[in-house]
Design an enzyme around this catalytic site. Structure first.
Site, mmCIF file in Angstrom:
data_model
loop_
_atom_site.group_PDB
_atom_site.id
_atom_site.type_symbol
_atom_site.label_atom_id
_atom_site.label_comp_id
_atom_site.label_asym_id
_atom_site.label_seq_id
_atom_site.Cartn_x
_atom_site.Cartn_y
_atom_site.Cartn_z
ATOM 1 N N ILE A 116 0.350 57.630 45.907
ATOM 2 C CA ILE A 116 0.633 58.613 44.860
ATOM 3 C C ILE A 116 1.392 57.971 43.710
ATOM 4 O O ILE A 116 1.166 58.277 42.537
ATOM 5 C CB ILE A 116 1.433 59.795 45.439
ATOM 6 C CG1 ILE A 116 0.626 60.511 46.525
ATOM 7 C CG2 ILE A 116 1.799 60.789 44.341
ATOM 8 C CD1 ILE A 116 1.428 61.553 47.283
ATOM 9 N N TYR A 154 12.325 62.687 58.980
ATOM 10 C CA TYR A 154 11.504 62.712 57.760
ATOM 11 C C TYR A 154 11.605 64.071 57.069
ATOM 12 O O TYR A 154 11.827 64.154 55.856
ATOM 13 C CB TYR A 154 10.052 62.414 58.106
ATOM 14 C CG TYR A 154 9.104 62.571 56.931
ATOM 15 C CD1 TYR A 154 9.112 61.659 55.888
ATOM 16 C CD2 TYR A 154 8.211 63.645 56.870
ATOM 17 C CE1 TYR A 154 8.256 61.806 54.807
ATOM 18 C CE2 TYR A 154 7.352 63.793 55.796
ATOM 19 C CZ TYR A 154 7.378 62.866 54.770
ATOM 20 O OH TYR A 154 6.525 63.025 53.687
ATOM 21 N N LYS A 196 13.218 65.238 53.215
ATOM 22 C CA LYS A 196 12.489 65.981 52.193
ATOM 23 C C LYS A 196 13.204 67.285 51.833
ATOM 24 O O LYS A 196 13.149 67.737 50.680
ATOM 25 C CB LYS A 196 11.057 66.250 52.673
ATOM 26 C CG LYS A 196 10.213 64.992 52.785
ATOM 27 C CD LYS A 196 10.130 64.257 51.451
ATOM 28 C CE LYS A 196 9.268 63.028 51.492
ATOM 29 N NZ LYS A 196 9.146 62.355 50.176
ATOM 30 N N THR A 251 -2.969 58.400 52.098
ATOM 31 C CA THR A 251 -2.281 57.176 51.705
ATOM 32 C C THR A 251 -1.947 56.366 52.957
ATOM 33 O O THR A 251 -2.198 56.789 54.086
ATOM 34 C CB THR A 251 -0.969 57.478 50.948
ATOM 35 O OG1 THR A 251 0.005 58.001 51.859
ATOM 36 C CG2 THR A 251 -1.198 58.470 49.815
#
Length: 330
Positions: A55, A208, A212, A245
């Protein structure tokens, strides 16, 4: 965190991902993701972290195509020259460069900011994009759990060190912008203020998701600080969706298999995943507007706890202590 709690965290994260993938599939069946039109951005400067891959690469490429001077901040020296050359060739824009910045090292971040400021150029857009996802338990050079230290604290420090340049670069009708990339996993995250390093019992999924969630809280509090001082800088947070990705190398093998077989149908491409970041960085619709959670180039609601100003302040103060940033209380 007990093994059972870790398993629940993993299930919540995969459930959140599955919900996003289903929504993307439905949209794909109804016509897909159409590239938005963005205005040219001559004489503006952007920094994109993690701009050599995924990205971040697509974001840097599209901003360069719009005429911006783009500085890619990353730690992949071996790939940087090739990436910069490719973007220059594809966009016909020679104002693309790479500066080394390891977000897992506060010393490296400070060195990057020093080298950037030595250029004596403005900064109109900062895209906090880089990150790791569901990696095995390991620490940054400063001893922080890697998700929290790199994804969150690294960008917290970088943004604060660049705020003076952003303030100087913004002007009435032409605000400087901070764009931070979060994820739908923040909806299933929990912020453990007593164990932000996930040291009690490590879960890659929980760590994780927590990083975020922290980025959303950070963005909202930063916007409140900027608005209170009347500066021409805005801060927004974006959700790119589920994008194909290299970040998925540590996820469940079944997810990797689905990616290999059906990514063309279920997952966004890196270009599609970058569109909301680019939208937040350049659209006139967001001139002077901050404190928004953006998904598919539209405002969306983030997790309810992200609007808790007391929690925002608590996390900000702890982050200041960890990074040595001067704490400013509203």
């Amino acid at each position: 965190m007990s093994p059972l709690s870790a398993a629940r965290a993993a299930l919540r994260v995969y459930a959140a991902g599955a919900a996003v993938i289903l929504a993307q599939l439905l949209r794909r069946c109804r016509g897909g993701f159409l590239e938005p039109g963005f205005p040219r951005q001559p004489d503006r400067v952007a920094i994109v972290t993690g701009g050599t891959d995924g990205i971040g690469y697509s974001t840097a490429k599209h901003l360069a195509r719009l005429g911006m001077h783009v500085i890619i901040a990353g730690n992949n020296d071996s790939k940087a020259k090739q990436v910069v050359s490719k973007i220059k060739e594809e966009t016909l824009n020679d104002k693309v460069e790479f500066l080394f910045c390891d977000l897992a090292s506060m010393m490296s971040i400070r060195d990057f900011v020093q080298k950037f400021k030595m250029k004596k150029i403005p900064l109109h857009v900062l895209v906090n994009n880089a990150g790791v996802m569901m990696v095995p338990q390991r620490k940054t050079r400063d001893g922080f759990e890697e998700h929290f230290g790199l994804n969150y604290l690294g960008h917290f420090l970088l943004t604060n060190l660049l705020l003076d340049t952003l303030r100087e670069s913004g002007s009435p009708g032409h605000s400087a912008r901070v764009v931070t990339v979060s994820s739908a996993t923040h909806y299933v995250a929990e912020l453990n203020m007593d164990d932000l390093q996930s040291s009690a019992c490590y879960s890659a999924h929980a760590a994780y998701a927590q990083s975020k969630l922290a980025l959303v809280l950070f963005t909202y509090h930063l916007q409140r600080l900027l608005a209170a001082e009347g500066s021409h800088v805005t801060a927004n947070v974006v959700d790119p969706g589920v994008v194909h990705t290299d970040l998925y190398q540590h996820v469940f093998w079944g997810t990797r298999l689905v990616m290999k077989l059906f990514s063309w149908l279920l997952f966004k491409t890196p270009d599609e995943g970058a569109w909301t970041s680019i939208y937040a960085a350049v659209t006139p619709e967001l001139e002077g507007v901050g404190g928004r959670y953006l998904y598919n180039e539209k405002e969306a609601k983030s997790l309810h706890v992200t609007y808790n100003q007391k929690l925002q302040q608590q996390l900000w103060s702890k982050s200041c202590d960890m990074t040595g940033v001067l704490d400013v209380t509203l």
